[in-house]
Design an enzyme around this catalytic site. Structure first.
Site, PDB file in Angstrom:
ATOM      1  N   ASP A  88      35.026  45.347  67.555  1.00  0.00           N
ATOM      2  CA  ASP A  88      33.829  45.530  68.374  1.00  0.00           C
ATOM      3  C   ASP A  88      33.155  44.225  68.758  1.00  0.00           C
ATOM      4  O   ASP A  88      32.572  44.114  69.836  1.00  0.00           O
ATOM      5  CB  ASP A  88      32.826  46.417  67.637  1.00  0.00           C
ATOM      6  CG  ASP A  88      33.274  47.870  67.583  1.00  0.00           C
ATOM      7  OD1 ASP A  88      34.456  48.130  67.876  1.00  0.00           O
ATOM      8  OD2 ASP A  88      32.457  48.737  67.246  1.00  0.00           O
ATOM      9  N   CYS A 129      37.532  46.309  60.095  1.00  0.00           N
ATOM     10  CA  CYS A 129      36.451  46.318  61.085  1.00  0.00           C
ATOM     11  C   CYS A 129      36.018  47.743  61.391  1.00  0.00           C
ATOM     12  O   CYS A 129      36.564  48.703  60.854  1.00  0.00           O
ATOM     13  CB  CYS A 129      36.826  45.546  62.342  1.00  0.00           C
ATOM     14  SG  CYS A 129      38.193  46.220  63.263  1.00  0.00           S
ATOM     15  N   LYS A 131      36.046  50.427  63.444  1.00  0.00           N
ATOM     16  CA  LYS A 131      36.762  51.683  63.669  1.00  0.00           C
ATOM     17  C   LYS A 131      38.019  51.803  62.829  1.00  0.00           C
ATOM     18  O   LYS A 131      38.544  52.897  62.643  1.00  0.00           O
ATOM     19  CB  LYS A 131      37.124  51.832  65.160  1.00  0.00           C
ATOM     20  CG  LYS A 131      35.947  51.714  66.100  1.00  0.00           C
ATOM     21  CD  LYS A 131      34.808  52.630  65.709  1.00  0.00           C
ATOM     22  CE  LYS A 131      33.554  52.368  66.512  1.00  0.00           C
ATOM     23  NZ  LYS A 131      32.974  51.021  66.328  1.00  0.00           N
ATOM     24  N   GLU A 453      28.931  50.935  72.410  1.00  0.00           N
ATOM     25  CA  GLU A 453      27.756  50.472  71.679  1.00  0.00           C
ATOM     26  C   GLU A 453      26.896  49.618  72.605  1.00  0.00           C
ATOM     27  O   GLU A 453      27.410  48.892  73.452  1.00  0.00           O
ATOM     28  CB  GLU A 453      28.168  49.660  70.455  1.00  0.00           C
ATOM     29  CG  GLU A 453      28.871  50.495  69.395  1.00  0.00           C
ATOM     30  CD  GLU A 453      29.261  49.686  68.180  1.00  0.00           C
ATOM     31  OE1 GLU A 453      29.180  48.440  68.236  1.00  0.00           O
ATOM     32  OE2 GLU A 453      29.657  50.298  67.177  1.00  0.00           O
ATOM     33  N   SER A 479      25.478  49.470  67.773  1.00  0.00           N
ATOM     34  CA  SER A 479      26.118  48.677  66.731  1.00  0.00           C
ATOM     35  C   SER A 479      25.322  48.788  65.446  1.00  0.00           C
ATOM     36  O   SER A 479      24.104  48.993  65.460  1.00  0.00           O
ATOM     37  CB  SER A 479      26.180  47.209  67.170  1.00  0.00           C
ATOM     38  OG  SER A 479      26.463  46.370  66.079  1.00  0.00           O
TER      39      SER A 479
END
Length: 577
Positions: A88, A129, A131, A453, A479
């Site tokens: 992200d 991270c 996901k 996000e 986020s």
């Protein structure tokens, strides 16, 4: 090395290693240097999301070697493989963010396909991270094999002018720079020191939130989530995870023996008391879905509401994951929750012991600096709360960690934007007023597609000093690094004709986190009339490819934005084939 034998007659790998008809398969194994003994041992998938996209996953390949050593020490044969991930921090603030949530499903799907195709008996999954953590855990529960999750670890904080800094500070510095309060030279210095090592973002953003979840839900070894990525102790946790999965095979303990309604509630508690990411409200229902358990956004939020917030972590607080680890980590936090009677102690874990039995081993006390005693919390309700009302019939979620009670109710006129880019441009140009409620729509799972996000916009607002002077609602996500009064996951989303699609500039919106309400000052008749006049979902540029396919399949945020029927409709369990 622990020498033991396993009965392969009931393990999936028998389909590729046993009997005369599998001689061709064994030829492939011999080609890779495997011995006869290794071929006939249980085959354990060691799955990582290693890539060179960002520091989050860069250490996973090295860490996987420690896991493989542990598997071998316990008479198993590790088979390493990698899957994709979208980070992200790199995808943020542009079209790439549409790939982020879809990557969670791709991770779960590709791990499932790899395990099925090669008949692996168990899995140790390493992820680093936002996901990749839930995606890996979803795959474990979907496959229902003996499973151990291990986090890649967080990044170390940077140092600037004698203070810790994180990537959150860089995002917010962009807003200060746009406001003329931060020079080019200052920004260049900050961007070079904010991220000094391998590992995921250091605050209680989404990756660290889901790492805490992995322990609380029972899929990870106690205290394994806390050590930063560069620490050598991560290798010890890796080896131990490899040995642990072999014990699970021997004992017949599978992922769904661990992931239950009670363990999901434990996981929601850890999110609330640490001021974790609102994205947990999306990922916990998705993990539950893989076990055939309906655990909705509202269920998560109900737990958040009666859980005290007592761990002082960024973005709402002062400290980062390393500090919590040094204060005793998740076990000490869970011990405090137990003191308040907020933990189901009978839930199984990957150690083969219950949560309660594991907590009996914890001797450290809350330090009162990072981890407060549960009876003297930072606030009496969780750092994340759920909202419902005529603007969100299927619910919404807002992070309130670090906010005072007088900041938890906001009423203002809607400032409607059809996508994040339009909102970000308005922020850059200061084309908004104090007291506005930003409405960013068409950013839901299907309508985006991808449920992006909104960190670029919220960080810019904070950088301009307006984070507490405006509010923001969206059918997209935020986020874990987001600060301010920001409501996400508004459902139904605009693409599905939810009330958010009917809003106009100037409509008066009220966000009441004390009562758990999100409403617009419009009558039912007016909303119905606008719905009748609605022209339908906004057309997107994604008419083919992975994001088109995702948009056709994805469900609403209330149930985790999932893309398949889940365990409740399955007709077999992979491990029993």
């Amino acid at each position: 090395m622990l020498k033991r034998s396993f009965d392969k007659s009931k393990l999936p790998s028998r389909h590729v290693t046993e009997g005369p008809s599998r001689a061709p398969h064994r030829s492939y194994y011999y080609a890779m240097g495997m011995t006869e003994e290794e071929i006939h041992q249980p085959l354990v998938g060691v799955a990582t999301c290693w890539n060179e996209a960002a520091p989050c996953n860069i250490a996973l390949s090295r860490q996987a070697q420690a896991v493989k050593m542990g598997v071998k020490q316990a008479s198993g044969t590790p088979r390493e493989f990698t899957t994709i991930t979208v980070t992200d921090g790199i995808a943020m603030g542009h079209e790439g963010m549409r790939s982020s949530l879809a990557s969670r499903e791709a991770i779960a799907d590709t791990v499932e396909l790899t395990m099925r195709g090669h008949c692996y008996d168990a899995i140790v999954g390493l992820a680093g991270c936002d996901k990749s953590l839930p995606g890996m855990m979803m795959a474990m529960v979907r496959l229902n094999v003996p499973s151990v999750f291990i986090y890649g670890g967080s990044i170390l904080p940077g140092r600037l002018n004698g203070e810790d800094v994180t990537v959150q500070d860089v995002f917010e510095a962009v807003g200060k720079h746009q406001a003329g309060n931060y020079t080019d030279a200052e920004l260049e210095v900050l961007e070079r020191v904010a991220c000094p090592s391998a590992g995921a973002c250091g605050g209680q953003f989404t990756a660290n939130t889901m790492a805490c979840v992995s322990e609380a839900i029972g899929l990870a070894l106690p205290n394994s989530a806390g050590a930063p990525a560069p620490y050598e102790s991560r290798d010890q946790y890796g080896e131990a995870s490899g040995r642990a999965v072999m014990d699970l095979i021997e004992k017949g303990i599978r992922a769904r023996d661990i992931v239950t309604r009670k363990s999901l509630e434990n996981a929601a508690r850890i999110v609330a008391c640490t001021g974790g990411s609102t994205n947990a409200g999306l990922h916990l229902p998705a993990i539950a879905h893989e076990a055939g358990i309906e655990f909705t956004l509202q269920d998560v939020c109900d737990i958040f509401r009666d859980t005290p917030y007592f761990v002082d972590l960024k973005p709402g607080g002062k400290y980062v994951a390393k500090d919590m680890y040094e204060a005793g980590g998740v076990p000490v936090v869970m011990r405090e929750l137990r003191r308040a009677g907020l933990i189901h102690e009978d839930c199984m874990t990957v150690t083969g012991y219950s949560i309660g039995e594991e907590l009996d081993k914890v001797t450290l006390e809350a330090d009162g600096r990072v981890i407060y005693p549960v009876d003297t919390p930072l606030s009496t309700t969780g750092g994340v709360v759920g909202l419902e009302g005529n603007l969100a019939p299927e619910g919404a979620i807002v992070k309130i960690a670090g906010m005072s009670d007088d900041q938890l109710v906001f009423t203002g006129p809607a400032r409607v934007f059809e996508c994040e880019e339009d909102a970000f441009e308005a922020v850059q140009n200061r084309a908004y007023a104090e007291g506005d409620v930003f409405v960013i729509r068409n950013e839901g799972p299907a309508g985006g597609p991808g449920m992006r996000e909104m960190l670029a916009t919220t960080a810019a607002l904070s950088g301009q000093g307006m984070g507490k002077k405006v509010a923001l609602i969206t059918d997209g996500r935020f986020s874990g690094a987001t600060r301010g009064f920001c409501v996400g996951h508004v459902g139904p989303e605009a693409a599905h004709g939810g009330p958010i699609a009917m809003l106009k500039d100037g409509d008066m919106i009220t966000i009441d986190a004390l009562k758990g309400e999100l409403s617009v000052a419009l009558s039912e008749d007016e909303l119905a009339a606008r719905k009748d006049a609605w022209s339908g979902p906004r057309e997107t540029i994604y008419a083919s490819g992975a994001l088109w396919k995702y948009a056709q399949l994805v469900g609403g945020a209330r149930l985790g934005a999932v893309t398949h029927p889940g365990a409740k409709d399955e007709k077999h369990i992979y491990a029993d084939l």
